[in-house]
Every structure is written in C-alpha cells, then in structure tokens.
Design an enzyme around this catalytic site. Structure first.
Site, short mmCIF file in Angstrom:
data_model
loop_
_atom_site.label_atom_id
_atom_site.label_comp_id
_atom_site.label_asym_id
_atom_site.label_seq_id
_atom_site.Cartn_x
_atom_site.Cartn_y
_atom_site.Cartn_z
N HIS A 271 43.01 23.94 39.33
CA HIS A 271 43.40 25.36 39.41
C HIS A 271 42.52 26.16 38.46
O HIS A 271 42.20 25.71 37.37
CB HIS A 271 44.87 25.53 39.02
CG HIS A 271 45.46 26.81 39.51
ND1 HIS A 271 45.29 28.00 38.84
CD2 HIS A 271 46.17 27.10 40.63
CE1 HIS A 271 45.90 28.97 39.49
NE2 HIS A 271 46.44 28.45 40.59
N ASP A 328 50.04 23.43 46.12
CA ASP A 328 49.81 22.95 47.48
C ASP A 328 49.96 21.44 47.63
O ASP A 328 49.92 20.93 48.74
CB ASP A 328 48.40 23.35 47.92
CG ASP A 328 48.29 24.86 48.07
OD1 ASP A 328 47.37 25.46 47.46
OD2 ASP A 328 49.15 25.45 48.74
C1 SDX Z 1 45.84 28.04 45.31
O1 SDX Z 1 44.37 31.37 42.00
C2 SDX Z 1 45.56 31.08 42.35
O2 SDX Z 1 46.52 31.41 41.67
C3 SDX Z 1 45.70 30.33 43.67
C4 SDX Z 1 47.07 29.82 44.00
C5 SDX Z 1 48.03 30.95 44.32
O3 SDX Z 1 49.26 30.75 44.20
O4 SDX Z 1 47.55 32.01 44.81
O5 SDX Z 1 47.60 29.07 42.92
C6 SDX Z 1 47.04 28.94 45.25
O6 SDX Z 1 44.86 28.42 45.88
C7 SDX Z 1 45.90 26.72 44.59
C8 SDX Z 1 44.54 25.94 44.66
C9 SDX Z 1 44.49 25.23 46.03
N1 SDX Z 1 43.17 24.61 46.23
C10 SDX Z 1 42.99 23.29 46.18
O7 SDX Z 1 43.87 22.49 45.89
C11 SDX Z 1 41.56 22.84 46.54
C12 SDX Z 1 41.11 21.75 45.57
N2 SDX Z 1 40.89 22.34 44.25
C13 SDX Z 1 39.54 22.72 43.89
O8 SDX Z 1 38.74 23.14 44.97
C14 SDX Z 1 39.49 23.59 42.64
O9 SDX Z 1 40.25 22.96 41.69
C15 SDX Z 1 39.91 25.05 42.71
C16 SDX Z 1 39.22 25.78 43.79
C17 SDX Z 1 41.38 25.15 42.89
C18 SDX Z 1 39.57 25.69 41.36
O10 SDX Z 1 38.19 25.66 41.27
P1 SDX Z 1 37.43 26.21 39.97
O11 SDX Z 1 38.34 26.90 39.04
O12 SDX Z 1 36.24 26.95 40.47
O13 SDX Z 1 37.04 24.88 39.24
P2 SDX Z 1 35.70 24.13 39.44
O14 SDX Z 1 35.44 23.94 40.91
O15 SDX Z 1 34.66 24.82 38.62
O16 SDX Z 1 36.05 22.68 38.83
C19 SDX Z 1 35.83 22.38 37.44
C20 SDX Z 1 35.44 20.89 37.43
C21 SDX Z 1 34.23 20.57 38.31
O17 SDX Z 1 33.62 19.41 37.80
P3 SDX Z 1 32.31 19.61 36.81
O18 SDX Z 1 31.28 20.39 37.65
O19 SDX Z 1 32.80 20.39 35.60
O20 SDX Z 1 31.85 18.20 36.49
O21 SDX Z 1 36.54 20.12 37.98
C22 SDX Z 1 36.11 19.48 39.18
C23 SDX Z 1 34.86 20.20 39.64
O22 SDX Z 1 34.02 19.33 40.40
N3 SDX Z 1 37.21 19.66 40.15
C24 SDX Z 1 37.64 18.70 40.98
C25 SDX Z 1 38.72 19.28 41.68
N4 SDX Z 1 38.89 20.54 41.29
C26 SDX Z 1 37.95 20.77 40.34
N5 SDX Z 1 37.22 17.42 41.17
C27 SDX Z 1 37.92 16.72 42.13
N6 SDX Z 1 38.97 17.21 42.85
C28 SDX Z 1 39.39 18.48 42.66
N7 SDX Z 1 40.41 18.96 43.36
#
Ligand code: SDX
Length: 392
Positions: A271, A328
C-alpha cells in the site's frame, strides 16, 4: 531532474488538498471517518448511516436518517431507456466498463444534476445518485449473469434492497441481522472512503472543472477499475485460484513476487500509505471466517490466502518493504461466498466507495476549490530548429 519543482509564489498547488473527511495514519494503521474509528463504525453502524456521516459530517439522528432514506427512495426509478443502453453491451463486457458508461449515461436523463452551485442543488444530485447507482450495480450483475432485472422493494432497508435487487430472493430473506446483509453492510462501510487515493483524486480533479457529480463519479469508476487499485480484489481471487490450480505451492509464488524480472506481484499486498496492517484487512479477515462459517461455506482459497499471508509476514523481502495485506486481500473471499461473480468484485468496491467519492466531491465544491492543475518536472528536449522532412 531532481524531481522537486519550485512553484511560482502564489501558484495554487493542486497536487494535494485539505480535507476534513477521512484520516489515515499509515505507520500506525489508523483509519477514521469524520473522527470515528473504522473498527467502531464497522461494528456499530450501518452503511447508510456511514454514507450520511461521510457526506454531511455528522452521524444522523433517527429523523435525519429517515428523511435521507425517504428522499433516496423517491429517486429510485431509473429511466427505462437506460435498459436499452445496458442491453447494447456484449455479455463479455467487463462490469466496471458497463457501470462507468451507465453512470455517465444517467446524466442524459437527469440534466439538472450537472450545473449545481447551491448546496440544495447538490443535495438533489446526491440523493439521485445514492438512489440510482445501486440499481445500476444490480442491473450490471444480473445482466452479467443473464438474469432478469429487478426494481427492488422500497419497503426494505437500503442495503437489504440492494441485496434483493442483486440476488432477487423473496423479501423474507432480507432483514436486519441477516448474515448476508450484515456482511454486505460491513464490506460497504470498510470501502466507503480512503482519503486521496487514485480514484478519489480522479473524482476531485474532474469535479474541479465543474463537470458535474455523475461525470466525476463515472471517471472515478474508471480509475478504480485498474488492478493496482480497486481491480486488485478480482486479481487476488484469480491469483489464489491460479495457485490452487498449480497445486497450492505458495513458496513458488512468493519467489515470483520477489523476482524483479518477473512481473508477478502478490495482489492484495502492499500500500502507498499503510506501512503497517491495513486496519480494514484485519476486520475483513475476521469477517471472512465468520461469514463462511455462518453460511457453511468451505473455500480452499481462504486457506491458501492465510498461508500466503503467514509466509509474507515472515519473509525478509516483504518485511523490509513493509508489505502487508490490504483491503483487497480477503474481500473477494466473502463476495464469492455471497454468490457474487468474480468480475463483479470491483463493482462492489465502487458501490461501497460511492459515498466517499460523493463526500469528497461535495467538500471540494463547497470550498470553491480552483480547477485542478498539477505541475510537472520537464525532462524533454531544449529548444531546437524545425528540420524539413528531406533532412531528417
Ligand atoms: C487499493 O491508495 C489507496 O488508499 C487505495 C486503496 C483505497 O481504499 O482506495 O487502499 C485501495 O488500491 C489497495 C491496493 C490494491 N492493489 C494491490 O493490491 C496491487 C498489488 N500492490 C502493489 O501493486 C503495490 O503495493 C501498490 C500499487 C498497492 C502500491 O505501490 P507503490 O506505493 O507504488 O509501491 P511500490 O510499487 O513502489 O513498491 C515498493 C517496493 C518495490 O520493490 P523495490 O523496487 O523497492 O525493490 O515494494 C515492492 C515493489 O516491487 N512491492 C511488491 C508489492 N507491492 C510493492 N512486491 C511484491 N508484491 C507486491 N504486492
């Protein structure tokens, strides 16, 4: 290229905003609507009460809630012509695309909902949308399932009537404290608002051009559709089903999720704001056990989800990046137990988020906020002379 821009003094920086609606503390895992904790609201309130609280700022008295519900009931009829628009979609159409289109189409049948300036005009547009949107959600579900459309029953409660339109079982099955109604109430409350997330920011910025409430919500639905946002609840179940079909080998998928060269991500994890447990995920995980137990449903993907969660919480990669289950991760397991098709999960998210989007749109309009116009850091070419095509 530093990524930091210095704005001219007095530039109305519209990249972020002030809001009095929802408070998040990502480090502590705190979520409050108008000062009330999500834990208390999910336990003690019902969805229409929470919708009123988000939109108007206070928990309603009994008479205020009754009037709000009566005003909504008066607007529950959706123009018959809208059914022709619904029927024009192929059965394969994703319900989020259908819902976004139908919400925009509502404008044509409710033109007075566009140019709203007074709070009274806004109220009229708000009750119209609170009334008609659940009908569109139910119609979208029934169209997807090839079932006849139902107009519901205005003698029922707000969520009871939604359940009746969606599932069409006899009225007797939809009363307070029914397992299905309690589960829907809780899920809708937990999704109702979440500060300036992607879809809410979309609603605010579209609304800031005074495009009208229905158009702003239609844009918000499209933003929510993405698998990185609300579309994650559908992606989680598809991921869990994939792991189950692949023999339930969660370790293999944990390795894929950490492999930079592998596009696979653990859906329902991580998140932008929460760097602790998403408080909604805790409540939904507990509710999943209760609802499946009460309904006598045994779903193997629940065990796979719990196994994944346990592994991730003990995995250094996830611990270092503060990746926890989000709203989710477990919600789809409850929707499935209620008999809702997987492709409809994000529509259910939109149904829950509707009052939050409305509240944020109303706040932005009542504060007379300027049109949204974020700035950029320009990283393109410097000025250069035009080159004739023969010389390129
Ligand atoms: C919602 O914003 C809100 O409030 C949204 C929400 C709401 O109520 O409106 O809460 C609802 O959208 C919840 C999120 C649902 N999405 C998912 O579950 C999709 C999977 N999650 C990821 O795509 C990600 O965690 C996000 C999109 C939710 C957040 O992405 P960020 O903040 O841009 O974080 P990032 O991609 O920069 O990740 C930081 C690190 C990275 O690794 P490094 O490059 O630092 O080595 O964490 C890793 C990412 O690769 N990472 C994950 C991961 N999420 C982040 N690695 C594996 N699996 C994951 N799910």
């Amino acid at each position: 290229k530093s990524g930091i821009i210095t704005l001219d003094p007095g530039y109305k920086n519209t990249g972020s905003c002030e809001s009095a609606i929802t408070y998040l503390d990502g480090e502590q895992g705190i979520l409050r609507y108008r000062g009330y904790t999500i834990e208390e609201l999910a336990e003690k309130a019902d969805f229409l009460e929470v919708a009123y609280l988000l939109i108007f700022g206070e928990l309603p008295t009994k008479s205020q809630l009754e009037k709000f519900h009566d005003d909504i009931r008066d607007q529950a009829v959706v123009d018959e012509e809208m059914k022709k628009i619904l029927d024009s979609f192929p059965k394969s159409a994703h319900p989020m695309g259908v819902l976004s289109s139908l919400t925009s189409a509502l404008i044509a049948f409710n033109p007075s909902s566009v140019n709203v300036s007074s709070d009274e005009d806004m109220y009229r547009a708000i009750v119209k949308l609170m009334a008609k949107f659940p009908v569109l959600v139910a119609w979208t579900l029934r169209k997807k399932s090839g079932l006849p459309l139902d107009y519901g029953d205005d003698t029922l409660g707000y969520v009871e009537n939604i359940a009746k339109m969606m599932f069409k079982k006899p009225n007797k099955e939809y009363k307070k404290n029914d397992i299905v109604i309690n589960a829907l109430d809780k899920l809708l409350i937990l999704h109702a608002d979440h500060e300036q997330n992607c879809s809410t920011s979309t609603v605010r910025i579209v609304g800031s051009s005074h495009a009208g409430l229905f158009a702003s919500i239609s844009a918000g639905i499209s933003a929510l559709w993405g698998p990185l946002h609300g579309g994650a609840n559908q992606a989680v179940i598809e991921m869990l089903e994939g792991i189950k079909a692949d023999g339930g080998d969660t370790k293999k998928y944990m390795a894929k999720a950490k492999d930079k060269d592998d596009p696979f991500r653990l859906m329902g994890f991580g998140h932008r704001v929460y760097k602790n447990f998403d408080p909604r995920a805790r409540i939904i995980k507990k509710a999943a056990d209760e609802v499946l137990g009460d309904l006598g449903v045994v779903d193997p993907v629940l065990d796979i989800a719990k196994g994944l969660e346990k592994e991730a919480l003990e995995d250094q990669y996830f611990v270092d990046r503060k990746l926890y289950p989000n709203v989710d991760f477990y919600s789809g397991i409850i929707y499935r137990a209620l008999g809702i098709p997987t492709e409809m999960f994000t529509v259910m998210f939109a149904l829950g988020r509707l009052p939050g989007w409305i509240a944020q749109w109303r706040e932005m309009r009542l504060r007379n906020e300027p049109i949204g116009r974020p700035r950029q850091v320009y990283i393109g070419e410097t000025q250069r002379p035009f080159a004739d095509i023969e010389k390129r």
